[in-house]
Design an enzyme around this catalytic site. Structure first.
Site, PDB file in Angstrom:
ATOM      1  N   HIS A   1      52.566  12.583  75.565  1.00  0.00           N
ATOM      2  CA  HIS A   1      53.568  11.659  76.239  1.00  0.00           C
ATOM      3  C   HIS A   1      53.372  10.408  77.297  1.00  0.00           C
ATOM      4  O   HIS A   1      53.463  10.169  77.995  1.00  0.00           O
ATOM      5  CB  HIS A   1      53.570  13.025  77.734  1.00  0.00           C
TER       6      HIS A   1
ATOM      7  N   CYS B   1      57.499  14.495  71.765  1.00  0.00           N
ATOM      8  CA  CYS B   1      56.162  15.121  71.835  1.00  0.00           C
ATOM      9  C   CYS B   1      57.295  16.310  71.010  1.00  0.00           C
ATOM     10  O   CYS B   1      57.171  16.804  70.029  1.00  0.00           O
ATOM     11  CB  CYS B   1      56.266  16.161  73.521  1.00  0.00           C
TER      12      CYS B   1
ATOM     13  N   GLU C   1      55.376   8.447  78.619  1.00  0.00           N
ATOM     14  CA  GLU C   1      55.700   8.283  79.581  1.00  0.00           C
ATOM     15  C   GLU C   1      55.052   8.100  81.394  1.00  0.00           C
ATOM     16  O   GLU C   1      55.721   7.771  82.021  1.00  0.00           O
ATOM     17  CB  GLU C   1      57.183   8.474  79.489  1.00  0.00           C
TER      18      GLU C   1
END
Length: 256
Positions: free
Chosen positions: A228, A124, A230
């Site tokens: 994202h 990001c 994660e």
């Protein structure tokens, strides 16, 4: 080659809001905070790395001196980057910037790019940071600067909600990772790449043309995504593949 787990430096976020301490009952008035979502820690550990949080320091040389213990570095999400770093004045739509973090991370990423062979993964803001540090430019606000764009930041949506698809260029690093030409991703950004940085190519795109993934030309592992991964790995193992590839490259880093 070594069998030890690679040590991954993960850049922290920064806040001058003393309410952070009050809300968590961990602090007091007048304190500033170094912050990092646990998702980054979890992803690096689950992929086989040893996560180490890198704070924003008063002198970037302090962080530079820690690089010799690292096998790779992850630049994380966060606030907007001050547009002065890409030669623009602030427009309406620009949100909060963090001058201290900006200076620290611009200096750090330039050093890492120039003087080390460390693998780099950006997420990001990390993608935007790589872009700005190498001479690229950003849309300060997609909604105001790019016609017919998707909503890339739906309010209050859950972290694991995949809101749109992205196309993946064949013969790219991301295609090698995901083995697909299209996947769905989450989306929590209102800025995006307008002009690529020097030496980078776009290899992942949203349906509206917004760049969702970039990689550096050459053999060194340097790539970044605008979304994202994660926050998606708990439910979908495919997204962990990006972290596993990153950890694999860090483990085999010729610098060590």
């Amino acid at each position: 080659m070594t069998s030890k787990k690679p040590v991954i430096g993960i850049c922290a976020n920064y806040s001058t809001d003393e309410k952070v301490g009050f809300k968590t009952n961990l602090g007091m008035g007048g304190q500033e905070w170094q912050l990092l979502a646990n998702d980054y820690i979890f992803a690096v550990e689950k992929a086989g790395g040893i996560p180490v949080i890198l704070p924003i320091t008063e002198e970037v040389t302090t962080s530079i001196d820690t690089l010799n213990i690292l096998d790779g570095i992850l630049f994380t999400g966060g606030s907007d980057i001050d547009p002065q770093y890409y030669g623009e004045n602030p427009n309406y739509g620009l949100q909060a910037v963090d001058i201290k973090r900006d200076k620290h991370e611009i200096d750090l990423i330039n050093y890492v790019l120039t003087y080390t062979e460390l693998p780099i993964l950006g997420i990001c803001r990390g993608l935007q940071l790589l872009t700005v540090a190498t001479g690229g430019k950003l849309y300060q606000d997609i909604r105001l600067e790019k016609n017919n764009s998707l909503n890339h930041s739906i309010p209050k949506v859950m972290k694991n909600h995949t809101s749109h698809s992205v196309s993946i260029q064949e013969n790219s690093l991301f295609h090698d990772v995901f083995k697909q030409t299209e996947i769905r991703v989450n989306s929590f950004h209102h800025q995006a790449i307008k002009e690529l940085g020097a030496g980078f190519i776009k290899t992942m795109n949203a349906p509206d043309g917004i760049i969702e993934g970039i990689e550096k030309e050459g053999s060194r592992f340097i790539c970044a995504v605008q979304w994202h991964p994660e926050t998606l790995i708990e439910n979908e193992s495919i997204y962990l593949k990006l972290f596993k590839k990153f950890i694999e490259k860090c483990k085999n880093n010729p610098q060590k």
